[in-house]
Design a protein around this motif. Structure first.
Motif, mmCIF file in Angstrom:
data_model
loop_
_atom_site.group_PDB
_atom_site.id
_atom_site.type_symbol
_atom_site.label_atom_id
_atom_site.label_comp_id
_atom_site.label_asym_id
_atom_site.label_seq_id
_atom_site.Cartn_x
_atom_site.Cartn_y
_atom_site.Cartn_z
ATOM 1 N N VAL A 229 -26.091 2.631 42.955
ATOM 2 C CA VAL A 229 -25.908 1.191 43.124
ATOM 3 C C VAL A 229 -26.917 0.468 42.235
ATOM 4 O O VAL A 229 -28.134 0.641 42.396
ATOM 5 N N ASP A 230 -26.419 -0.301 41.280
ATOM 6 C CA ASP A 230 -27.292 -1.029 40.354
ATOM 7 C C ASP A 230 -28.138 -2.047 41.110
ATOM 8 O O ASP A 230 -27.678 -2.703 42.047
ATOM 9 N N GLY A 231 -29.392 -2.170 40.664
ATOM 10 C CA GLY A 231 -30.293 -3.130 41.291
ATOM 11 C C GLY A 231 -31.058 -2.548 42.472
ATOM 12 O O GLY A 231 -32.031 -3.155 42.938
ATOM 13 N N TYR A 232 -30.630 -1.405 42.955
ATOM 14 C CA TYR A 232 -31.287 -0.769 44.094
ATOM 15 C C TYR A 232 -31.822 0.619 43.735
ATOM 16 O O TYR A 232 -32.162 1.400 44.618
ATOM 17 N N SER A 233 -31.856 0.928 42.452
ATOM 18 C CA SER A 233 -32.307 2.258 42.011
ATOM 19 C C SER A 233 -33.387 2.108 40.950
ATOM 20 O O SER A 233 -33.250 1.317 40.008
ATOM 21 N N THR A 234 -34.464 2.862 41.103
ATOM 22 C CA THR A 234 -35.556 2.891 40.132
ATOM 23 C C THR A 234 -35.963 4.351 39.938
ATOM 24 O O THR A 234 -35.269 5.266 40.381
ATOM 25 N N SER A 235 -37.105 4.579 39.282
ATOM 26 C CA SER A 235 -37.558 5.963 39.073
ATOM 27 C C SER A 235 -38.014 6.622 40.363
ATOM 28 O O SER A 235 -38.080 7.854 40.445
ATOM 29 N N LYS A 236 -38.284 5.817 41.417
ATOM 30 C CA LYS A 236 -38.787 6.382 42.675
ATOM 31 C C LYS A 236 -37.829 6.226 43.851
ATOM 32 O O LYS A 236 -38.050 6.858 44.889
ATOM 33 N N ILE A 237 -36.810 5.388 43.731
ATOM 34 C CA ILE A 237 -35.788 5.316 44.782
ATOM 35 C C ILE A 237 -34.410 5.352 44.123
ATOM 36 O O ILE A 237 -34.213 4.833 43.029
ATOM 37 N N LEU A 238 -33.468 5.995 44.804
ATOM 38 C CA LEU A 238 -32.100 6.103 44.296
ATOM 39 C C LEU A 238 -31.134 5.730 45.421
ATOM 40 O O LEU A 238 -31.093 6.406 46.452
ATOM 41 N N THR A 239 -30.411 4.649 45.206
ATOM 42 C CA THR A 239 -29.422 4.203 46.186
ATOM 43 C C THR A 239 -28.041 4.537 45.655
ATOM 44 O O THR A 239 -27.699 4.158 44.534
ATOM 45 N N MET A 240 -27.248 5.241 46.458
ATOM 46 C CA MET A 240 -25.924 5.664 46.005
ATOM 47 C C MET A 240 -24.914 5.548 47.146
ATOM 48 O O MET A 240 -25.282 5.343 48.309
#
Length: 559
Positions: A229-240
Protein backbone atom coordinates in the motif's frame (compact mmCIF):
# COMPACT_ATOMS: atom_id res chain seq x y z
CA UNK A 1 30.33 0.66 16.10
CA UNK A 2 30.21 -2.22 18.58
CA UNK A 3 32.01 -1.93 21.92
CA UNK A 4 34.96 -4.08 22.98
CA UNK A 5 32.66 -6.05 25.28
CA UNK A 6 30.16 -6.70 22.45
CA UNK A 7 32.96 -7.89 20.15
CA UNK A 8 34.31 -10.16 22.87
CA UNK A 9 30.85 -11.66 23.41
CA UNK A 10 30.41 -12.22 19.67
CA UNK A 11 33.79 -13.94 19.33
CA UNK A 12 33.36 -16.11 22.42
CA UNK A 13 29.88 -17.19 21.32
CA UNK A 14 31.17 -18.17 17.89
CA UNK A 15 34.27 -19.96 19.22
CA UNK A 16 32.19 -22.00 21.70
CA UNK A 17 29.91 -23.06 18.86
CA UNK A 18 32.86 -24.09 16.65
CA UNK A 19 34.52 -25.96 19.52
CA UNK A 20 31.35 -27.95 20.21
CA UNK A 21 30.77 -29.01 16.59
CA UNK A 22 34.36 -29.24 15.33
CA UNK A 23 34.52 -33.04 15.51
CA UNK A 24 30.87 -33.55 14.61
CA UNK A 25 29.19 -34.61 11.37
CA UNK A 26 28.73 -30.96 10.43
CA UNK A 27 32.42 -30.33 9.74
CA UNK A 28 33.42 -33.87 8.84
CA UNK A 29 30.84 -33.84 6.05
CA UNK A 30 32.69 -31.00 4.38
CA UNK A 31 36.29 -31.81 5.29
CA UNK A 32 36.11 -35.51 4.38
CA UNK A 33 33.42 -35.34 1.69
CA UNK A 34 31.65 -38.20 3.48
CA UNK A 35 28.69 -39.54 1.55
CA UNK A 36 27.30 -41.68 4.30
CA UNK A 37 27.89 -39.51 7.36
CA UNK A 38 24.33 -40.07 8.50
CA UNK A 39 25.00 -43.83 8.61
CA UNK A 40 27.56 -43.25 11.35
CA UNK A 41 24.89 -42.00 13.76
CA UNK A 42 22.82 -44.43 15.74
CA UNK A 43 19.16 -45.20 15.15
CA UNK A 44 18.12 -42.13 17.15
CA UNK A 45 20.38 -39.88 15.10
CA UNK A 46 22.72 -39.41 18.09
CA UNK A 47 26.50 -39.12 18.19
CA UNK A 48 28.98 -39.28 21.04
CA UNK A 49 29.13 -35.52 21.58
CA UNK A 50 25.63 -34.23 20.91
CA UNK A 51 22.13 -35.17 19.85
CA UNK A 52 22.45 -34.65 16.14
CA UNK A 53 20.83 -32.14 13.78
CA UNK A 54 18.04 -31.08 16.12
CA UNK A 55 20.52 -29.89 18.75
CA UNK A 56 22.32 -27.88 16.05
CA UNK A 57 19.01 -26.20 15.24
CA UNK A 58 18.44 -25.34 18.91
CA UNK A 59 21.98 -23.97 19.29
CA UNK A 60 21.55 -21.73 16.26
CA UNK A 61 18.34 -20.35 17.79
CA UNK A 62 20.19 -19.55 21.03
CA UNK A 63 22.97 -17.76 19.13
CA UNK A 64 20.49 -15.27 17.71
CA UNK A 65 18.64 -14.22 14.55
CA UNK A 66 21.75 -13.89 12.35
CA UNK A 67 22.69 -17.52 12.92
CA UNK A 68 19.09 -18.64 12.40
CA UNK A 69 19.15 -16.97 8.99
CA UNK A 70 22.57 -18.51 8.28
CA UNK A 71 21.16 -21.94 9.13
CA UNK A 72 18.27 -21.35 6.72
CA UNK A 73 20.76 -20.46 3.98
CA UNK A 74 22.85 -23.58 4.70
CA UNK A 75 19.72 -25.68 4.18
CA UNK A 76 20.19 -24.91 0.47
CA UNK A 77 23.78 -26.27 0.40
CA UNK A 78 23.67 -30.07 -0.01
CA UNK A 79 27.34 -29.97 -0.97
CA UNK A 80 28.21 -28.91 2.59
CA UNK A 81 25.89 -30.88 4.87
CA UNK A 82 24.42 -34.41 5.06
CA UNK A 83 20.70 -34.91 4.28
CA UNK A 84 19.59 -35.20 7.93
CA UNK A 85 21.02 -31.75 8.66
CA UNK A 86 19.44 -30.23 5.58
CA UNK A 87 16.03 -31.51 6.66
CA UNK A 88 16.46 -30.14 10.18
CA UNK A 89 17.63 -26.74 8.97
CA UNK A 90 14.74 -26.44 6.51
CA UNK A 91 12.35 -26.36 9.47
CA UNK A 92 14.48 -23.81 11.34
CA UNK A 93 12.26 -21.02 12.63
CA UNK A 94 13.33 -18.58 15.29
CA UNK A 95 11.56 -18.38 18.65
CA UNK A 96 11.62 -14.69 19.48
CA UNK A 97 9.86 -12.48 21.93
CA UNK A 98 7.08 -10.24 20.71
CA UNK A 99 7.80 -6.56 20.16
CA UNK A 100 5.78 -4.61 22.76
CA UNK A 101 2.85 -2.75 21.24
CA UNK A 102 4.17 0.56 22.59
CA UNK A 103 7.35 0.07 20.53
CA UNK A 104 5.31 -0.97 17.46
CA UNK A 105 3.20 2.19 17.79
CA UNK A 106 6.31 4.35 18.11
CA UNK A 107 7.93 2.84 14.97
CA UNK A 108 4.74 3.13 12.86
CA UNK A 109 4.14 6.74 13.86
CA UNK A 110 7.78 7.67 13.22
CA UNK A 111 7.78 6.04 9.79
CA UNK A 112 4.35 7.29 8.59
CA UNK A 113 4.69 10.73 10.14
CA UNK A 114 1.24 10.61 11.77
CA UNK A 115 -0.50 9.11 14.79
CA UNK A 116 -1.43 5.46 14.43
CA UNK A 117 -5.06 6.25 15.26
CA UNK A 118 -5.16 8.75 12.41
CA UNK A 119 -3.38 6.55 9.85
CA UNK A 120 -5.50 3.46 10.58
CA UNK A 121 -9.15 2.87 11.41
CA UNK A 122 -8.00 -0.01 13.64
CA UNK A 123 -4.69 -1.65 14.52
CA UNK A 124 -4.55 -4.96 16.40
CA UNK A 125 -2.29 -4.87 19.43
CA UNK A 126 -1.58 -8.62 19.24
CA UNK A 127 0.68 -9.72 16.34
CA UNK A 128 -0.32 -12.31 13.74
CA UNK A 129 3.27 -13.54 13.54
CA UNK A 130 6.63 -12.67 15.08
CA UNK A 131 10.00 -13.48 13.50
CA UNK A 132 13.64 -12.45 13.85
CA UNK A 133 13.48 -9.53 11.44
CA UNK A 134 9.94 -8.30 11.87
CA UNK A 135 6.50 -8.68 13.36
CA UNK A 136 3.15 -8.65 11.51
CA UNK A 137 -0.04 -6.98 12.74
CA UNK A 138 -3.50 -6.89 11.19
CA UNK A 139 -4.97 -3.42 10.64
CA UNK A 140 -7.72 -1.58 8.78
CA UNK A 141 -7.13 1.55 6.71
CA UNK A 142 -9.42 4.58 6.87
CA UNK A 143 -10.88 3.39 3.55
CA UNK A 144 -12.02 0.18 5.24
CA UNK A 145 -9.44 -1.98 3.47
CA UNK A 146 -7.91 -4.74 5.61
CA UNK A 147 -4.10 -4.81 5.57
CA UNK A 148 -1.15 -6.60 7.16
CA UNK A 149 1.57 -4.35 8.57
CA UNK A 150 5.09 -5.75 8.97
CA UNK A 151 7.26 -3.82 11.42
CA UNK A 152 11.04 -4.28 11.56
CA UNK A 153 12.52 -4.99 14.96
CA UNK A 154 14.35 -1.98 16.44
CA UNK A 155 18.15 -2.34 16.32
CA UNK A 156 18.01 -5.54 14.27
CA UNK A 157 20.09 -4.11 11.41
CA UNK A 158 22.89 -3.12 13.83
CA UNK A 159 22.78 -6.58 15.43
CA UNK A 160 23.00 -8.33 12.07
CA UNK A 161 25.91 -6.18 10.90
CA UNK A 162 27.88 -6.87 14.10
CA UNK A 163 27.40 -10.62 13.74
CA UNK A 164 28.24 -10.47 10.04
CA UNK A 165 31.48 -8.58 10.77
CA UNK A 166 32.46 -11.25 13.29
CA UNK A 167 31.69 -14.01 10.79
CA UNK A 168 33.64 -12.16 8.09
CA UNK A 169 36.80 -12.03 10.21
CA UNK A 170 36.44 -15.69 11.17
CA UNK A 171 35.80 -16.95 7.63
CA UNK A 172 38.72 -14.93 6.21
CA UNK A 173 40.99 -16.55 8.81
CA UNK A 174 39.56 -20.01 8.05
CA UNK A 175 40.09 -19.66 4.30
CA UNK A 176 43.75 -18.76 4.86
CA UNK A 177 44.49 -21.64 7.23
CA UNK A 178 42.04 -24.45 6.44
CA UNK A 179 41.90 -26.44 3.20
CA UNK A 180 38.23 -27.42 3.59
CA UNK A 181 37.22 -23.80 4.18
CA UNK A 182 39.16 -22.77 1.07
CA UNK A 183 37.75 -25.62 -1.03
CA UNK A 184 34.16 -24.79 -0.17
CA UNK A 185 34.77 -21.02 -0.40
CA UNK A 186 33.12 -20.22 2.94
CA UNK A 187 34.04 -16.56 2.48
CA UNK A 188 31.97 -16.48 -0.72
CA UNK A 189 29.09 -18.19 1.07
CA UNK A 190 29.20 -15.46 3.70
CA UNK A 191 29.26 -12.72 1.06
CA UNK A 192 26.17 -14.26 -0.54
CA UNK A 193 24.50 -14.50 2.89
CA UNK A 194 25.30 -10.85 3.66
CA UNK A 195 23.81 -9.72 0.34
CA UNK A 196 20.61 -11.74 0.87
CA UNK A 197 20.19 -10.62 4.48
CA UNK A 198 20.72 -6.90 3.86
CA UNK A 199 18.18 -7.02 1.02
CA UNK A 200 15.70 -8.74 3.34
CA UNK A 201 16.16 -5.90 5.85
CA UNK A 202 14.99 -3.31 3.29
CA UNK A 203 11.18 -3.33 3.08
CA UNK A 204 11.26 -0.91 0.14
CA UNK A 205 12.90 -3.66 -1.93
CA UNK A 206 10.41 -6.23 -0.68
CA UNK A 207 7.54 -3.95 -1.77
CA UNK A 208 9.09 -3.70 -5.22
CA UNK A 209 9.51 -7.50 -5.33
CA UNK A 210 5.79 -7.91 -4.61
CA UNK A 211 4.92 -5.61 -7.51
CA UNK A 212 7.29 -7.33 -9.96
CA UNK A 213 6.10 -10.84 -9.08
CA UNK A 214 2.41 -9.85 -9.29
CA UNK A 215 3.01 -8.36 -12.74
CA UNK A 216 4.88 -11.45 -13.95
CA UNK A 217 2.11 -13.77 -12.73
CA UNK A 218 -0.88 -11.65 -13.72
CA UNK A 219 -2.17 -14.32 -16.14
CA UNK A 220 -2.33 -16.96 -13.38
CA UNK A 221 -5.85 -16.58 -11.99
CA UNK A 222 -5.33 -18.99 -9.12
CA UNK A 223 -2.11 -17.33 -7.89
CA UNK A 224 -2.37 -14.27 -5.63
CA UNK A 225 0.47 -11.95 -4.62
CA UNK A 226 -0.54 -9.34 -1.98
CA UNK A 227 0.38 -5.83 -3.06
CA UNK A 228 2.01 -3.09 -0.94
CA UNK A 229 0.00 0.00 0.00
CA UNK A 230 1.61 3.25 -1.17
CA UNK A 231 2.15 5.86 1.52
CA UNK A 232 2.18 3.26 4.28
CA UNK A 233 5.43 1.47 3.41
CA UNK A 234 9.02 2.52 4.16
CA UNK A 235 12.34 0.72 4.71
CA UNK A 236 11.20 -0.29 8.22
CA UNK A 237 7.46 -0.92 7.80
CA UNK A 238 5.61 -2.71 5.00
CA UNK A 239 1.85 -2.43 4.63
CA UNK A 240 0.25 -4.85 2.18
CA UNK A 241 -3.07 -6.42 1.30
CA UNK A 242 -4.38 -8.79 3.96
CA UNK A 243 -4.65 -12.44 2.92
CA UNK A 244 -7.80 -14.13 4.17
CA UNK A 245 -7.04 -17.81 4.36
CA UNK A 246 -4.83 -20.39 6.01
CA UNK A 247 -1.32 -21.79 5.73
CA UNK A 248 -0.92 -24.74 3.39
CA UNK A 249 0.22 -26.80 6.38
CA UNK A 250 -3.19 -26.21 7.99
CA UNK A 251 -5.14 -27.90 5.17
CA UNK A 252 -6.90 -30.92 6.68
CA UNK A 253 -7.25 -34.40 5.12
CA UNK A 254 -11.04 -33.81 5.08
CA UNK A 255 -10.53 -30.69 2.96
CA UNK A 256 -8.40 -32.70 0.50
CA UNK A 257 -11.18 -35.27 0.28
CA UNK A 258 -13.85 -32.66 -0.42
CA UNK A 259 -11.73 -30.59 -2.86
CA UNK A 260 -9.57 -31.54 -5.82
CA UNK A 261 -6.45 -29.40 -5.47
CA UNK A 262 -4.62 -30.95 -8.45
CA UNK A 263 -5.57 -28.08 -10.83
CA UNK A 264 -4.39 -25.60 -8.20
CA UNK A 265 -1.07 -27.44 -7.92
CA UNK A 266 -0.79 -27.49 -11.74
CA UNK A 267 -0.95 -23.72 -11.82
CA UNK A 268 1.45 -23.35 -8.90
CA UNK A 269 4.10 -25.54 -10.58
CA UNK A 270 3.67 -23.74 -13.90
CA UNK A 271 3.94 -20.37 -12.14
CA UNK A 272 7.26 -21.35 -10.55
CA UNK A 273 8.68 -22.78 -13.76
CA UNK A 274 7.78 -19.52 -15.50
CA UNK A 275 9.48 -17.52 -12.76
CA UNK A 276 12.70 -19.49 -13.12
CA UNK A 277 12.94 -20.16 -16.88
CA UNK A 278 11.10 -17.24 -18.48
CA UNK A 279 11.23 -14.31 -16.05
CA UNK A 280 14.50 -15.04 -14.25
CA UNK A 281 12.87 -13.61 -11.09
CA UNK A 282 11.54 -16.11 -8.54
CA UNK A 283 10.10 -16.30 -5.04
CA UNK A 284 13.11 -17.99 -3.42
CA UNK A 285 11.54 -19.17 -0.17
CA UNK A 286 8.30 -21.04 -0.92
CA UNK A 287 8.28 -23.16 2.22
CA UNK A 288 4.80 -24.24 3.38
CA UNK A 289 4.64 -21.42 5.94
CA UNK A 290 4.96 -18.80 3.19
CA UNK A 291 2.26 -20.32 0.97
CA UNK A 292 -1.37 -19.71 1.97
CA UNK A 293 -4.64 -21.09 0.66
CA UNK A 294 -7.12 -18.20 0.41
CA UNK A 295 -10.83 -18.37 1.19
CA UNK A 296 -11.67 -17.98 -2.50
CA UNK A 297 -9.55 -21.02 -3.46
CA UNK A 298 -6.35 -19.32 -4.64
CA UNK A 299 -2.72 -19.78 -3.58
CA UNK A 300 -1.11 -16.70 -2.03
CA UNK A 301 2.67 -16.29 -2.23
CA UNK A 302 3.86 -14.56 0.96
CA UNK A 303 7.12 -13.00 2.15
CA UNK A 304 9.07 -11.67 -0.84
CA UNK A 305 12.08 -10.56 1.21
CA UNK A 306 14.13 -13.30 -0.44
CA UNK A 307 14.03 -13.54 -4.23
CA UNK A 308 16.27 -15.34 -6.71
CA UNK A 309 17.44 -13.86 -9.99
CA UNK A 310 18.53 -16.06 -12.90
CA UNK A 311 20.48 -14.58 -15.82
CA UNK A 312 19.68 -15.40 -19.44
CA UNK A 313 22.50 -17.94 -19.82
CA UNK A 314 21.68 -19.56 -16.47
CA UNK A 315 18.03 -19.97 -17.50
CA UNK A 316 19.13 -21.67 -20.71
CA UNK A 317 21.49 -23.94 -18.77
CA UNK A 318 18.77 -24.94 -16.28
CA UNK A 319 16.42 -25.66 -19.16
CA UNK A 320 19.04 -27.90 -20.81
CA UNK A 321 19.67 -29.64 -17.49
CA UNK A 322 15.99 -30.44 -16.83
CA UNK A 323 15.54 -31.73 -20.39
CA UNK A 324 18.64 -33.94 -20.08
CA UNK A 325 17.46 -35.36 -16.74
CA UNK A 326 13.94 -36.02 -18.07
CA UNK A 327 15.48 -37.93 -21.00
CA UNK A 328 17.80 -39.86 -18.66
CA UNK A 329 20.75 -38.67 -20.73
CA UNK A 330 23.74 -38.81 -18.39
CA UNK A 331 26.25 -37.30 -20.84
CA UNK A 332 24.08 -34.25 -21.56
CA UNK A 333 23.32 -33.88 -17.85
CA UNK A 334 27.03 -33.84 -16.96
CA UNK A 335 27.81 -31.36 -19.76
CA UNK A 336 24.98 -29.07 -18.64
CA UNK A 337 26.34 -29.13 -15.07
CA UNK A 338 29.89 -28.38 -16.25
CA UNK A 339 28.61 -25.50 -18.34
CA UNK A 340 27.30 -23.74 -15.23
CA UNK A 341 30.29 -24.58 -13.02
CA UNK A 342 33.78 -23.44 -12.10
CA UNK A 343 36.69 -25.89 -11.84
CA UNK A 344 40.45 -26.00 -12.20
CA UNK A 345 42.85 -27.85 -14.50
CA UNK A 346 43.42 -30.53 -11.87
CA UNK A 347 39.74 -31.57 -11.94
CA UNK A 348 39.11 -35.06 -13.29
CA UNK A 349 36.25 -34.12 -15.62
CA UNK A 350 35.93 -37.61 -17.13
CA UNK A 351 35.49 -39.21 -13.71
CA UNK A 352 32.85 -36.61 -12.80
CA UNK A 353 30.99 -37.31 -16.04
CA UNK A 354 31.05 -41.05 -15.35
CA UNK A 355 29.61 -40.60 -11.85
CA UNK A 356 26.86 -38.27 -13.07
CA UNK A 357 26.02 -40.72 -15.85
CA UNK A 358 25.81 -43.52 -13.26
CA UNK A 359 23.43 -41.43 -11.10
CA UNK A 360 21.15 -40.75 -14.06
CA UNK A 361 21.14 -44.42 -15.11
CA UNK A 362 20.26 -45.47 -11.56
CA UNK A 363 17.36 -42.99 -11.61
CA UNK A 364 16.17 -44.46 -14.92
CA UNK A 365 16.16 -47.97 -13.47
CA UNK A 366 13.85 -46.94 -10.64
CA UNK A 367 10.15 -47.75 -10.97
CA UNK A 368 7.85 -45.23 -12.63
CA UNK A 369 7.05 -42.15 -10.58
CA UNK A 370 10.10 -42.54 -8.30
CA UNK A 371 12.36 -40.03 -10.04
CA UNK A 372 12.47 -36.62 -8.38
CA UNK A 373 14.60 -33.84 -9.79
CA UNK A 374 15.34 -32.10 -6.46
CA UNK A 375 16.97 -35.10 -4.67
CA UNK A 376 18.87 -35.91 -7.85
CA UNK A 377 20.23 -32.35 -7.96
CA UNK A 378 21.37 -32.72 -4.35
CA UNK A 379 23.26 -35.92 -5.19
CA UNK A 380 24.84 -34.26 -8.23
CA UNK A 381 25.88 -31.32 -6.08
CA UNK A 382 27.69 -33.65 -3.70
CA UNK A 383 29.47 -35.43 -6.55
CA UNK A 384 30.56 -32.05 -7.92
CA UNK A 385 31.91 -30.97 -4.51
CA UNK A 386 33.91 -34.21 -4.19
CA UNK A 387 35.61 -33.45 -7.52
CA UNK A 388 36.36 -29.82 -6.70
CA UNK A 389 33.69 -28.54 -9.06
CA UNK A 390 31.79 -25.48 -7.85
CA UNK A 391 28.24 -25.48 -9.17
CA UNK A 392 26.41 -22.19 -9.65
CA UNK A 393 24.60 -20.82 -6.57
CA UNK A 394 21.46 -20.49 -8.70
CA UNK A 395 21.37 -24.28 -9.10
CA UNK A 396 21.24 -24.70 -5.31
CA UNK A 397 18.37 -22.21 -5.11
CA UNK A 398 16.56 -24.03 -7.92
CA UNK A 399 16.95 -27.32 -6.05
CA UNK A 400 15.66 -25.74 -2.83
CA UNK A 401 12.58 -24.35 -4.61
CA UNK A 402 11.81 -27.79 -6.05
CA UNK A 403 12.22 -29.41 -2.62
CA UNK A 404 9.80 -26.93 -1.05
CA UNK A 405 7.32 -27.32 -3.88
CA UNK A 406 7.43 -31.06 -3.24
CA UNK A 407 6.39 -30.41 0.39
CA UNK A 408 3.46 -28.23 -0.71
CA UNK A 409 2.33 -30.80 -3.27
CA UNK A 410 2.49 -33.52 -0.61
CA UNK A 411 0.00 -31.53 1.51
CA UNK A 412 -2.45 -30.50 -1.22
CA UNK A 413 -2.36 -33.53 -3.54
CA UNK A 414 -0.30 -36.47 -2.19
CA UNK A 415 -0.79 -38.53 -5.38
CA UNK A 416 0.30 -35.70 -7.67
CA UNK A 417 3.22 -36.54 -10.03
CA UNK A 418 5.44 -33.48 -9.63
CA UNK A 419 8.17 -34.85 -11.92
CA UNK A 420 5.74 -35.36 -14.80
CA UNK A 421 4.34 -31.86 -14.27
CA UNK A 422 7.85 -30.35 -14.36
CA UNK A 423 8.62 -32.15 -17.63
CA UNK A 424 5.36 -30.99 -19.24
CA UNK A 425 5.94 -27.42 -18.10
CA UNK A 426 9.50 -27.46 -19.41
CA UNK A 427 8.12 -28.12 -22.90
CA UNK A 428 5.71 -25.18 -22.54
CA UNK A 429 8.44 -22.93 -21.16
CA UNK A 430 10.80 -23.89 -23.99
CA UNK A 431 8.19 -22.86 -26.57
CA UNK A 432 7.49 -19.60 -24.72
CA UNK A 433 11.20 -18.86 -24.42
CA UNK A 434 11.76 -19.42 -28.13
CA UNK A 435 8.90 -17.05 -28.97
CA UNK A 436 10.23 -14.54 -26.46
CA UNK A 437 13.72 -14.71 -27.98
CA UNK A 438 12.23 -14.04 -31.43
CA UNK A 439 10.60 -10.78 -30.34
CA UNK A 440 11.96 -7.70 -32.18
CA UNK A 441 13.10 -5.99 -28.97
CA UNK A 442 15.43 -8.92 -28.21
CA UNK A 443 17.32 -8.20 -31.45
CA UNK A 444 17.87 -4.55 -30.50
CA UNK A 445 21.39 -5.06 -29.14
CA UNK A 446 22.38 -7.04 -32.25
CA UNK A 447 20.95 -4.29 -34.46
CA UNK A 448 22.96 -1.67 -32.58
CA UNK A 449 26.17 -3.69 -33.04
CA UNK A 450 25.35 -4.19 -36.74
CA UNK A 451 24.78 -0.45 -37.10
CA UNK A 452 28.17 0.27 -35.49
CA UNK A 453 29.86 -2.25 -37.81
CA UNK A 454 28.20 -0.71 -40.89
CA UNK A 455 29.30 2.78 -39.83
CA UNK A 456 32.93 1.82 -39.18
CA UNK A 457 33.37 -0.70 -42.03
CA UNK A 458 34.14 1.75 -44.94
CA UNK A 459 36.75 3.58 -42.87
CA UNK A 460 38.41 0.34 -41.74
CA UNK A 461 38.43 -1.14 -45.27
CA UNK A 462 39.97 2.08 -46.59
CA UNK A 463 42.73 1.92 -43.93
CA UNK A 464 43.47 -1.75 -44.72
CA UNK A 465 43.69 -1.20 -48.51
CA UNK A 466 45.89 1.88 -48.05
CA UNK A 467 48.35 -0.04 -45.88
CA UNK A 468 48.37 -2.92 -48.34
CA UNK A 469 49.19 -0.51 -51.17
CA UNK A 470 52.03 1.06 -49.16
CA UNK A 471 53.33 -2.36 -48.04
CA UNK A 472 52.65 -1.39 -44.39
CA UNK A 473 50.07 -4.10 -43.58
CA UNK A 474 51.12 -6.32 -40.68
CA UNK A 475 49.50 -9.33 -39.03
CA UNK A 476 50.44 -9.99 -35.42
CA UNK A 477 49.69 -13.38 -33.87
CA UNK A 478 50.09 -13.68 -30.10
CA UNK A 479 49.10 -17.35 -29.96
CA UNK A 480 52.48 -18.60 -31.34
CA UNK A 481 56.21 -17.81 -31.10
CA UNK A 482 56.86 -15.84 -34.31
CA UNK A 483 60.66 -16.13 -34.07
CA UNK A 484 60.53 -19.89 -33.62
CA UNK A 485 58.11 -20.19 -36.53
CA UNK A 486 60.24 -18.10 -38.91
CA UNK A 487 63.39 -19.95 -37.83
CA UNK A 488 61.65 -23.23 -38.65
CA UNK A 489 60.64 -21.95 -42.09
CA UNK A 490 64.23 -20.80 -42.68
CA UNK A 491 65.61 -24.24 -41.83
CA UNK A 492 63.16 -25.92 -44.18
CA UNK A 493 64.05 -23.47 -46.95
CA UNK A 494 67.78 -24.12 -46.41
CA UNK A 495 67.30 -27.87 -46.62
CA UNK A 496 65.28 -27.54 -49.83
CA UNK A 497 67.99 -25.28 -51.31
CA UNK A 498 70.74 -27.76 -50.42
CA UNK A 499 68.65 -30.57 -51.88
CA UNK A 500 68.31 -28.63 -55.14
CA UNK A 501 72.08 -28.00 -55.25
CA UNK A 502 72.77 -31.73 -54.72
CA UNK A 503 70.31 -32.60 -57.47
CA UNK A 504 71.94 -30.05 -59.80
CA UNK A 505 75.40 -31.51 -59.10
CA UNK A 506 74.19 -35.04 -59.84
CA UNK A 507 72.48 -33.98 -63.07
CA UNK A 508 75.54 -31.92 -64.09
CA UNK A 509 77.85 -34.86 -63.37
CA UNK A 510 75.66 -37.18 -65.41
CA UNK A 511 75.79 -34.82 -68.40
CA UNK A 512 79.60 -34.42 -68.13
CA UNK A 513 80.06 -38.19 -68.23
CA UNK A 514 79.41 -38.06 -71.97
CA UNK A 515 81.93 -35.29 -72.63
CA UNK A 516 85.41 -36.67 -73.76
CA UNK A 517 88.31 -35.36 -71.59
CA UNK A 518 91.96 -36.19 -70.83
CA UNK A 519 91.39 -35.44 -67.08
CA UNK A 520 90.10 -38.70 -65.57
CA UNK A 521 89.65 -40.16 -62.07
CA UNK A 522 89.41 -43.93 -61.77
CA UNK A 523 88.83 -44.09 -65.50
CA UNK A 524 85.90 -41.64 -65.41
CA UNK A 525 85.79 -37.98 -66.52
CA UNK A 526 87.42 -36.06 -63.65
CA UNK A 527 85.02 -33.10 -63.52
CA UNK A 528 81.97 -35.41 -63.44
CA UNK A 529 83.53 -37.42 -60.57
CA UNK A 530 84.18 -34.21 -58.58
CA UNK A 531 80.49 -33.25 -58.97
CA UNK A 532 79.39 -36.74 -57.86
CA UNK A 533 81.68 -36.70 -54.80
CA UNK A 534 80.51 -33.17 -53.82
CA UNK A 535 76.88 -34.27 -54.15
CA UNK A 536 77.56 -37.36 -52.00
CA UNK A 537 79.28 -35.34 -49.26
CA UNK A 538 76.45 -32.74 -49.21
CA UNK A 539 73.88 -35.52 -49.08
CA UNK A 540 75.57 -37.34 -46.16
CA UNK A 541 75.95 -34.04 -44.24
CA UNK A 542 72.26 -33.14 -44.78
CA UNK A 543 71.06 -36.59 -43.63
CA UNK A 544 73.19 -36.43 -40.45
CA UNK A 545 71.93 -32.88 -39.73
CA UNK A 546 68.29 -33.94 -40.07
CA UNK A 547 68.78 -36.99 -37.80
CA UNK A 548 70.49 -34.93 -35.08
CA UNK A 549 67.80 -32.20 -35.18
CA UNK A 550 64.99 -34.76 -34.95
CA UNK A 551 66.60 -36.41 -31.89
CA UNK A 552 66.97 -32.99 -30.20
CA UNK A 553 63.28 -32.20 -30.87
CA UNK A 554 62.17 -35.53 -29.35
CA UNK A 555 64.23 -34.96 -26.18
CA UNK A 556 62.74 -31.44 -25.77
CA UNK A 557 59.21 -32.87 -26.01
CA UNK A 558 59.96 -35.42 -23.27
CA UNK A 559 60.95 -32.59 -20.94
Amino acid sequence: MSTVQEKFNNYSKFIKFIYKYWNSDVFRAASENARNIEAETDSNGETDDYHGPQELVEDLKKMGPTYVKLGQLLSTRPDLLPPNYLQALETLQDDVEKIPYSTVQEIVEEETGQRISKAFESFDTEPLASASIGQVHQATLRSGKMVAVKIQRPGIRKKFLEDLDTLKEMTDFAVKHNDAAKKYAVDEILDEFRFILLNELDYVKEAENLRVLANNLQNFRKIFVPQPVDGYSTSKILTMEFVKGQKITSVSPLSRTENDYSTLVDELVEAYMKQIIIDGFAHADPHPGNIHLTQDGRIALMDLGMVAKFGTEMRDDILKLIIAISKYNGVETANALLQMSEYGKETDVQKFQKEINRLVLEAENKSAGKLKTAPLLIQMNRVAAEHGIKLAVELNIFGKILMQLDQIVAVLAPEYDLQKSIEENVEKMMQKKMLQDLKPENFLSQLIETKKLAEKLPERLNTITERLANNEFEIKIDAIDEKRLTDGFQKVANRISIGLVIAALIIGAALLMRVPTTFVILGYPGLAMIFFLAAALFGIWLILKMILNDEELKSNKRR
